[in-house]
Design an enzyme around this catalytic site. Sequence first.
Site: not given
Length: 282
Positions: A10-12, A63, A102, A126
């Site tokens: 993922g991004q992180l 997500t 989040t 979510y």
Amino acid sequence: MKILITGSSGQLGSELRELFGESSGHELYFMDSKQLPLEQTMIIQDILGMYQPELIIHAAAYTAVDKAESEPQRADQVNHLASEEIAQYCRLHGAKLLAISTDYVFDGLSAEPLSEDAPVGPISVYGKTKLLGEAAIQKWAPEYLIIRTSWVYSTYGNNFVKTMIRLMTERDRISVVADQIGSPTYARDLATAIIHIIETGNWKNGIFNFSNEGEISWYDFAVAIRDLKGLDCTINAIPTADYPTAAARPKYSLLDKTKIKDSFGVEVPYWKDSLVAMLGRM
């Protein structure tokens, strides 16, 4: 230290892999959804036991915010029940847990920056499953650190910045919501903050906020992307009501970062500086 990172693709997770590098001095295990399938909750603790991490950075999550509305069970398995299994592993084996949450745990009705103690009230599947995940971590993990973040983007993966660049390259005119307020988070900045917290050795249990400094709308964000990229596209500001989605979004979710700065000496860059840095790396 033995560190296991979930959500490694993922991004992180991708930013953490790059920033930790080869010379971190830690024994690092990066786990993607194939190596650690979070929806298969029954095997999570067995897989973690193979690596025996001393610290787990739990960056993986379901997500797909809109899709979660039609897949509530899967979202709950990944965001809630898997987090519970990971937290229980930490209790049984004395491991620390640093987990990512989040701004969607909030209802969006605030008019001032949200502290970690602000009332929660998620308005989407979510958000609800992430809040249940937070509660499970707080219940089971003896040493936990939860970081709530918002509007994450990176040179890795799919995100708002990349989508805007693509749309503004393809079209002469686009519309972007202007009445949802918050601040974006460059995943590289969040990864830098996480590594800083780990390296200081100054562990503190609790929930902490992290996003870039500043207060903007998605429309403001889109305009900045266009201008910095020198694109020729008209952007219309529209209300949320004109852009219906399956999942409701909080209208205001600006996070107050005072606690993480005071607790760990974390530096929080201004959103536009980080956007410039990210675009320079693309």
